[in-house]
Design a protein around this motif. Structure first.
Motif, PDB file in Angstrom:
ATOM      1  N   ALA A  58      33.077 -66.441 -22.196  1.00  0.00           N
ATOM      2  CA  ALA A  58      32.016 -65.504 -22.602  1.00  0.00           C
ATOM      3  C   ALA A  58      30.824 -66.330 -23.047  1.00  0.00           C
ATOM      4  O   ALA A  58      30.898 -67.561 -23.136  1.00  0.00           O
ATOM      5  CB  ALA A  58      32.500 -64.602 -23.741  1.00  0.00           C
ATOM      6  N   SER A  59      29.698 -65.671 -23.326  1.00  0.00           N
ATOM      7  CA  SER A  59      28.552 -66.377 -23.886  1.00  0.00           C
ATOM      8  C   SER A  59      28.930 -66.941 -25.248  1.00  0.00           C
ATOM      9  O   SER A  59      29.936 -66.555 -25.846  1.00  0.00           O
ATOM     10  CB  SER A  59      27.372 -65.417 -24.040  1.00  0.00           C
ATOM     11  OG  SER A  59      27.658 -64.454 -25.046  1.00  0.00           O
ATOM     12  N   VAL A 100      29.106 -64.119 -27.868  1.00  0.00           N
ATOM     13  CA  VAL A 100      30.314 -63.291 -27.743  1.00  0.00           C
ATOM     14  C   VAL A 100      31.550 -64.103 -28.131  1.00  0.00           C
ATOM     15  O   VAL A 100      32.479 -63.579 -28.754  1.00  0.00           O
ATOM     16  CB  VAL A 100      30.446 -62.732 -26.311  1.00  0.00           C
ATOM     17  CG1 VAL A 100      31.785 -62.017 -26.130  1.00  0.00           C
ATOM     18  CG2 VAL A 100      29.292 -61.784 -26.003  1.00  0.00           C
ATOM     19  N   SER A 101      31.556 -65.392 -27.796  1.00  0.00           N
ATOM     20  CA  SER A 101      32.677 -66.252 -28.174  1.00  0.00           C
ATOM     21  C   SER A 101      32.811 -66.324 -29.691  1.00  0.00           C
ATOM     22  O   SER A 101      33.921 -66.310 -30.238  1.00  0.00           O
ATOM     23  CB  SER A 101      32.494 -67.653 -27.597  1.00  0.00           C
ATOM     24  OG  SER A 101      32.536 -67.624 -26.179  1.00  0.00           O
TER      25      SER A 101
END
Length: 259
Positions: free
Chosen positions: A26-27, A30-31
């Motif tokens: 994920a980005s 988001v991570s």
């Protein structure tokens, strides 16, 4: 529990959210959310602190229980092996081998397990020797699904016999699942699910119940499905497929895989 507690509380390594982003999970933002929500584990330990650092070359990471590939030098390829090709990278008898299907990748790839020359279907090629060894080892009992075209009209009683168990020259064997897909023109299609790695096991089982195999294809290997990949074609595994395969390889061999 923090990762510092898990691995000795030092500042070496790479921030976990950066590792997840680099791995394509994920980005980074988001991570970070995944970490805070307690959905990320490192070496089996839940990590919730954003300052946590890991060593990608040594640590094992999973998100929601699915393994993350951190070593980007590892290659995982699915091949729909055609008939007439032996499952080796170089055949000493000069028969068609797997080398022709690995030319698109610079790494030296090897097959995980084998399919006999006259059996087509799903074969995994990789340069991850550890994964190849684990998945091919009998103790892991990786589930495989085959579709066999056989001589004769297979009855429900024969299907039941395949799952109940039959005696072969090297010991008893039973399919995990078996079902009749149809019959026509003196042949039948049978789907067999097995976790045995014994040599030519499907052919020997069907011959033992009086229905020799005419054609045989492996449609599934563990969590991987052949799908619409044409015979003789190879492709890299998707991120989801790689995660599923690595998750399977990391599990305790005593755990039962869900077919």
């Amino acid at each position: 529990m923090t990762l510092g507690q898990a691995q000795g509380a030092d500042d070496e390594g790479v921030r976990l959210q950066k590792v997840l982003a680099n791995a394509g999970v994920a980005s980074r933002r988001v991570s970070e959310q995944l970490i805070v929500e307690g959905r990320v584990r490192v070496n089996g330990v839940v990590v919730t602190e954003l300052g946590s650092r890991i060593r990608p070359e040594n640590d094992l990471v999973d998100v929601d229980g699915v393994a993350v590939q951190l070593d980007q030098s590892k290659r995982y390829v699915m091949l729909n092996k055609p008939t007439g090709v032996v499952s080796t990278m170089k055949d000493e008898h000069g028969r068609p081998d797997l080398r022709r299907f690995t030319k698109d990748w610079p790494e030296r790839l090897y097959n995980v397990g084998r399919l006999d020359a006259e059996t087509s279907g799903l074969l995994v090629l990789t340069n991850d020797g550890e994964l190849a060894h684990v998945l091919a080892h009998p103790s892991f009992g990786v589930t495989k699904v085959y579709i066999a075209k056989v001589d004769g009209r297979v009855t429900p009683q024969t299907v039941a016999q395949l799952t109940k168990g039959i005696e072969l020259e090297d010991g008893p064997i039973a399919a995990d699942k078996a079902r009749l897909l149809g019959s026509e023109r003196g042949t039948s299609l049978v789907e067999l699910t097995l976790h045995s790695g014994r040599n030519r096991i499907v052919r020997r089982m069907m011959a033992a119940v009086g229905h020799p195999v005419v054609e045989l294809v492996r449609r599934q290997f563990g969590p991987l499905h052949l799908g619409t990949l044409p015979a003789g074609r190879a492709r890299e595994l998707t991120t989801v497929e790689r995660g599923a395969l690595l998750t399977l390889a990391r599990r305790d061999p005593g755990d039962q895989e869900t077919p």
